[in-house]
Design a protein around this motif. Structure first.
Motif, PDB file in Angstrom:
ATOM      1  N   UNK A   1      17.095 -40.814  26.318  1.00  0.00           N
ATOM      2  CA  UNK A   1      16.390 -42.096  26.323  1.00  0.00           C
ATOM      3  C   UNK A   1      16.937 -42.991  27.427  1.00  0.00           C
ATOM      4  N   UNK A   2      18.253 -43.026  27.582  1.00  0.00           N
ATOM      5  CA  UNK A   2      18.863 -43.806  28.662  1.00  0.00           C
ATOM      6  C   UNK A   2      18.277 -43.381  30.005  1.00  0.00           C
ATOM      7  N   UNK A   3      18.162 -42.085  30.212  1.00  0.00           N
ATOM      8  CA  UNK A   3      17.626 -41.564  31.472  1.00  0.00           C
ATOM      9  C   UNK A   3      16.180 -41.992  31.674  1.00  0.00           C
ATOM     10  N   UNK A   4      15.373 -41.895  30.618  1.00  0.00           N
ATOM     11  CA  UNK A   4      13.965 -42.301  30.704  1.00  0.00           C
ATOM     12  C   UNK A   4      13.843 -43.780  31.041  1.00  0.00           C
ATOM     13  N   UNK A   5      14.629 -44.602  30.367  1.00  0.00           N
ATOM     14  CA  UNK A   5      14.588 -46.043  30.627  1.00  0.00           C
ATOM     15  C   UNK A   5      15.051 -46.369  32.043  1.00  0.00           C
ATOM     16  N   UNK A   6      16.094 -45.694  32.476  1.00  0.00           N
ATOM     17  CA  UNK A   6      16.619 -45.919  33.821  1.00  0.00           C
ATOM     18  C   UNK A   6      15.565 -45.582  34.876  1.00  0.00           C
ATOM     19  N   UNK A   7      14.924 -44.436  34.730  1.00  0.00           N
ATOM     20  CA  UNK A   7      13.885 -44.020  35.679  1.00  0.00           C
ATOM     21  C   UNK A   7      12.702 -44.990  35.612  1.00  0.00           C
ATOM     22  N   UNK A   8      12.306 -45.372  34.409  1.00  0.00           N
ATOM     23  CA  UNK A   8      11.164 -46.265  34.245  1.00  0.00           C
ATOM     24  C   UNK A   8      11.405 -47.622  34.901  1.00  0.00           C
ATOM     25  N   UNK A   9      12.634 -48.130  34.819  1.00  0.00           N
ATOM     26  CA  UNK A   9      12.943 -49.431  35.407  1.00  0.00           C
ATOM     27  C   UNK A   9      12.713 -49.423  36.915  1.00  0.00           C
ATOM     28  N   UNK A  10      13.268 -48.428  37.571  1.00  0.00           N
ATOM     29  CA  UNK A  10      13.171 -48.408  39.029  1.00  0.00           C
ATOM     30  C   UNK A  10      11.817 -47.892  39.511  1.00  0.00           C
ATOM     31  N   UNK A  11      11.168 -47.066  38.692  1.00  0.00           N
ATOM     32  CA  UNK A  11       9.808 -46.647  39.016  1.00  0.00           C
ATOM     33  C   UNK A  11       8.857 -47.828  38.947  1.00  0.00           C
ATOM     34  N   UNK A  12       9.116 -48.764  38.027  1.00  0.00           N
ATOM     35  CA  UNK A  12       8.283 -49.965  37.919  1.00  0.00           C
ATOM     36  C   UNK A  12       8.321 -50.770  39.215  1.00  0.00           C
ATOM     37  N   UNK A  13       9.495 -50.838  39.825  1.00  0.00           N
ATOM     38  CA  UNK A  13       9.623 -51.558  41.099  1.00  0.00           C
ATOM     39  C   UNK A  13       8.817 -50.867  42.190  1.00  0.00           C
ATOM     40  N   UNK A  14       8.941 -49.554  42.264  1.00  0.00           N
ATOM     41  CA  UNK A  14       8.232 -48.795  43.301  1.00  0.00           C
ATOM     42  C   UNK A  14       6.720 -48.884  43.124  1.00  0.00           C
ATOM     43  N   UNK A  15       6.252 -48.824  41.882  1.00  0.00           N
ATOM     44  CA  UNK A  15       4.822 -48.945  41.613  1.00  0.00           C
ATOM     45  C   UNK A  15       4.326 -50.337  41.993  1.00  0.00           C
ATOM     46  N   UNK A  16       5.102 -51.361  41.653  1.00  0.00           N
ATOM     47  CA  UNK A  16       4.708 -52.733  41.975  1.00  0.00           C
ATOM     48  C   UNK A  16       4.619 -52.937  43.482  1.00  0.00           C
ATOM     49  N   UNK A  17       5.515 -52.311  44.227  1.00  0.00           N
ATOM     50  CA  UNK A  17       5.470 -52.391  45.693  1.00  0.00           C
ATOM     51  C   UNK A  17       4.234 -51.661  46.215  1.00  0.00           C
ATOM     52  N   UNK A  18       4.022 -50.451  45.700  1.00  0.00           N
ATOM     53  CA  UNK A  18       2.892 -49.637  46.161  1.00  0.00           C
ATOM     54  C   UNK A  18       1.554 -50.309  45.879  1.00  0.00           C
ATOM     55  N   UNK A  19       1.456 -51.025  44.765  1.00  0.00           N
ATOM     56  CA  UNK A  19       0.210 -51.689  44.392  1.00  0.00           C
ATOM     57  C   UNK A  19       0.064 -53.063  45.047  1.00  0.00           C
ATOM     58  N   UNK A  20       1.113 -53.501  45.775  1.00  0.00           N
ATOM     59  CA  UNK A  20       1.044 -54.773  46.467  1.00  0.00           C
ATOM     60  C   UNK A  20       1.312 -55.987  45.609  1.00  0.00           C
ATOM     61  N   UNK A  21       1.820 -55.786  44.400  1.00  0.00           N
ATOM     62  CA  UNK A  21       2.136 -56.922  43.532  1.00  0.00           C
ATOM     63  C   UNK A  21       3.378 -57.668  44.012  1.00  0.00           C
ATOM     64  N   UNK A  22       4.330 -56.952  44.589  1.00  0.00           N
ATOM     65  CA  UNK A  22       5.552 -57.555  45.110  1.00  0.00           C
ATOM     66  C   UNK A  22       5.747 -57.065  46.540  1.00  0.00           C
ATOM     67  N   UNK A  23       6.492 -57.792  47.360  1.00  0.00           N
ATOM     68  CA  UNK A  23       6.637 -57.426  48.779  1.00  0.00           C
ATOM     69  C   UNK A  23       7.448 -56.144  48.982  1.00  0.00           C
ATOM     70  N   UNK A  24       7.252 -55.525  50.127  1.00  0.00           N
ATOM     71  CA  UNK A  24       7.966 -54.295  50.444  1.00  0.00           C
ATOM     72  C   UNK A  24       9.470 -54.458  50.448  1.00  0.00           C
ATOM     73  N   UNK A  25       9.942 -55.667  50.764  1.00  0.00           N
ATOM     74  CA  UNK A  25      11.383 -55.882  50.804  1.00  0.00           C
ATOM     75  C   UNK A  25      12.013 -55.825  49.417  1.00  0.00           C
ATOM     76  N   UNK A  26      11.182 -55.790  48.381  1.00  0.00           N
ATOM     77  CA  UNK A  26      11.712 -55.660  47.023  1.00  0.00           C
ATOM     78  C   UNK A  26      12.352 -54.298  46.791  1.00  0.00           C
ATOM     79  N   UNK A  27      12.209 -53.401  47.764  1.00  0.00           N
ATOM     80  CA  UNK A  27      12.875 -52.104  47.677  1.00  0.00           C
ATOM     81  C   UNK A  27      14.386 -52.279  47.555  1.00  0.00           C
ATOM     82  N   UNK A  28      14.882 -53.455  47.991  1.00  0.00           N
ATOM     83  CA  UNK A  28      16.320 -53.730  47.881  1.00  0.00           C
ATOM     84  C   UNK A  28      16.769 -53.709  46.427  1.00  0.00           C
ATOM     85  N   UNK A  29      15.862 -54.001  45.507  1.00  0.00           N
ATOM     86  CA  UNK A  29      16.217 -54.030  44.090  1.00  0.00           C
ATOM     87  C   UNK A  29      16.434 -52.642  43.506  1.00  0.00           C
ATOM     88  N   UNK A  30      16.112 -51.611  44.284  1.00  0.00           N
ATOM     89  CA  UNK A  30      16.333 -50.235  43.820  1.00  0.00           C
ATOM     90  C   UNK A  30      17.782 -49.805  44.092  1.00  0.00           C
TER      91      UNK A  30
END
Length: 296
Positions: A219-248
């Motif tokens: 579960x820890x692994x799933x949550x960890x992946x989901x957290x950072x995948x959420x950032x990548x999806x948000x960047x890809x969909x244009x909801x947040x700027x590309x520089x938000x990759x720093x949060x990964x």
């Protein structure tokens, strides 16, 4: 000494989580190009911090009364503060201050509802219910206990801040709130590993107790992946700027904590650097995400 005891039960080193989650909601409100009232922001921040103080102090009080404080092995990140066993005469004071802190949050909440509208009432009610029920009830049910921390700090604080500061809602705060949701769930989940036997002895039934540490690590692994995948999806969909990759970048902390969970399991408390890395991920990721959204 008595003031030190009361202050210790507030768990001050963990109180940084509340301002960071409020800051993330603040960042989405700026992204919505809303005028942010300094007074409303101050009230939201104050209410969030007092809510956090309340849940910490009530947790300390009930853990002391149940005898759990006498059974856990304290680390810098798990097992409670250990403040009350050495000063039991302060237990009632801790309870009273915890309830007063909750009252402050509730009063601020009522004012904000009158100021910004009834639409924020469900968020406020859900937050109060989480505070009141967390130690005495939610810890007896593995799945509610698993997601309660992320729900309170992640979704409710981020979404509530955005709604109060903007007067509305959008997809953005929901999406970015998933990041602290998953990471703060992981923060509490890993901290439960060293306390499995002690928690079970007082009737708790957390996820690690109910399903074991191997499944908890999955579960820890799933949550960890989901957290950072959420950032990548948000960047890809244009909801947040590309520089938000720093949060990964703080994903390295979660990976390190995960390696400790896999290697040491219930003995991870003997190696607090892994628990510390888990805290670092939960704190730095939403902070960097908020900064990147504001500067985007």
């Amino acid at each position: 000494m008595l003031l030190k005891t009361v202050f210790g039960t507030m768990r001050p080193s963990f109180l940084v989580l509340s301002p960071i989650c409020v800051f993330l909601g603040f960042s989405t409100s700026l992204a919505a190009r809303s005028h942010v009232s300094p007074i409303l922001f101050f009230l939201v921040l104050t209410g969030a911090v007092f809510a956090h103080i309340s849940v910490n102090m009530l947790n300390e009080y009930f853990d002391f009364k149940s005898g759990l404080d006498f059974k856990t092995e304290k680390t810098a990140f798990s097992g409670g503060s250990g403040a009350l066993p050495g000063n039991p005469e302060m237990a009632n004071a801790v309870l009273i201050i915890g309830l007063l802190s909750l009252m402050v949050t509730a009063i601020i909440g009522v004012y904000l509802i009158l100021e910004r509208g009834i639409q924020i009432l469900p968020v406020g009610i859900a937050g109060v219910v989480l505070i009141i029920t967390y130690t005495q009830w939610l810890n007896r049910f593995p799945f509610p206990c698993l997601i309660a921390p992320g729900l309170g700090f992640g979704i409710l604080m981020v979404l509530g801040t955005h709604m109060i500061l903007t007067g509305g809602n959008s997809h953005l705060p929901w999406l970015v709130s998933l990041v602290p949701f998953f990471l703060i769930n992981n923060l509490l989940l890993l901290n439960q590993y060293p306390d499995v036997k002690a928690d079970a002895s007082v009737g708790r039934n957390t996820f690690p107790i109910a399903y074991g540490l191997d499944k908890s690590t999955v579960v820890y692994t799933i949550f960890f992946v989901a957290a950072y995948l959420s950032i990548l999806v948000a960047i890809a969909k244009g909801y947040i700027p590309g520089q938000s990759i720093i949060a990964v970048i703080p994903a390295v902390f979660s990976l390190y904590a995960l390696s400790g969970a896999r290697k040491y399991a219930s003995r991870i408390g003997d190696y607090p650097r892994y628990l510390g890395a888990n805290v670092a991920a939960a704190v730095s990721t939403p902070l960097l995400l908020g900064v990147s959204i504001i500067n985007g």
